[in-house]
Design a protein around this motif. Sequence first.
Motif, mmCIF file in Angstrom:
data_model
loop_
_atom_site.group_PDB
_atom_site.id
_atom_site.type_symbol
_atom_site.label_atom_id
_atom_site.label_comp_id
_atom_site.label_asym_id
_atom_site.label_seq_id
_atom_site.Cartn_x
_atom_site.Cartn_y
_atom_site.Cartn_z
ATOM 1 N N ALA A 165 -8.893 39.553 -20.910
ATOM 2 C CA ALA A 165 -10.174 40.184 -20.586
ATOM 3 C C ALA A 165 -10.299 40.521 -19.109
ATOM 4 C CB ALA A 165 -11.325 39.269 -21.007
ATOM 5 N N LYS A 166 -9.238 40.282 -18.341
ATOM 6 C CA LYS A 166 -9.200 40.580 -16.904
ATOM 7 C C LYS A 166 -10.298 39.829 -16.143
ATOM 8 C CE LYS A 166 -7.150 45.107 -17.788
ATOM 9 N NZ LYS A 166 -5.783 44.576 -17.645
ATOM 10 N N LEU A 167 -10.437 38.550 -16.489
ATOM 11 C CA LEU A 167 -11.453 37.708 -15.860
ATOM 12 C C LEU A 167 -10.819 36.696 -14.900
ATOM 13 C CD1 LEU A 167 -13.801 37.096 -18.927
ATOM 14 C CD2 LEU A 167 -14.260 38.515 -16.913
ATOM 15 N N HIS A 168 -9.782 37.122 -14.219
ATOM 16 C CA HIS A 168 -9.079 36.241 -13.288
ATOM 17 C C HIS A 168 -10.015 35.704 -12.205
ATOM 18 C CE1 HIS A 168 -6.327 39.217 -15.018
ATOM 19 N NE2 HIS A 168 -5.408 38.271 -14.996
ATOM 20 N N ARG A 169 -10.941 36.542 -11.760
ATOM 21 C CA ARG A 169 -11.832 36.129 -10.661
ATOM 22 C C ARG A 169 -12.810 35.037 -11.066
ATOM 23 N NH1 ARG A 169 -14.284 41.545 -8.203
ATOM 24 N NH2 ARG A 169 -14.468 41.981 -10.432
ATOM 25 N N LEU A 170 -13.115 34.931 -12.354
ATOM 26 C CA LEU A 170 -13.996 33.849 -12.776
ATOM 27 C C LEU A 170 -13.312 32.497 -12.602
ATOM 28 C CD1 LEU A 170 -15.712 35.126 -16.048
ATOM 29 C CD2 LEU A 170 -16.517 35.284 -13.686
ATOM 30 N N ALA A 171 -12.042 32.443 -12.932
ATOM 31 C CA ALA A 171 -11.307 31.181 -12.833
ATOM 32 C C ALA A 171 -10.876 30.890 -11.409
ATOM 33 C CB ALA A 171 -10.087 31.223 -13.756
#
Length: 218
Positions: A165-171
């Motif tokens: 989901a291309k949510l690397h920045r959340l983690a």
Amino acid sequence: MTLTLGEEIMLLSLDDDSGAARERQACQWAVAGAIVLELVLAGRVSVDCGRIAVVDTASTGVWLLDDRLRMIDAWAAGKSKPPKVTEWLTKNHRKVLDATLESLRERGLVSQEQRKVLGLFPVRRFPEADGSVERELRGRLEGLVLRHGEPDDRSAGLIALLHGAKLHRLAFPDLPRKEVSPRMREIAEGRWAGESVSKAIQDMQAAMSAVALVTMRS
């Protein structure tokens, strides 16, 4: 405290102070996908070649999962063949966040506040009430991605969903994507689990990649 994969993604998304969901649109898809994957890991749902089917309607003991299991079963019952996972995600992704937030509130991890935008429009926010679970979660992700620990099935699934989901920045909000993406891809595509679970993780990652394209174009 053991959270569902969807709750873990939701915790990563919520701003600790304001309680607003960051990257909300992509997060909706990821949380919906996480619940499906959780049901696969629980042996209630199968995912094969991008299609979803209910194989066991027994309760998981977690109402957040059981509600979606009943919904998937009723929705798929009228289909001539198992429907595509992306069809279910499209149907469910906007609704699932409210249920996941309510579950986090019931667990005492977030509180609920009612605010007004521009003094007119009511919005709900969910600021952090207990940060210990999120700190443990972030520490676990750092151990797997930054220090190359070996993931278990659920952790591999979580990382695959975030990556898809291309949510690397959340983690990893303080790191550029290029520093974490290769390892997250390695975990997402690796054979960390049995063949059926690995296949389900790969199918869900493919679904997340597909809906991420829709998110970016909308």
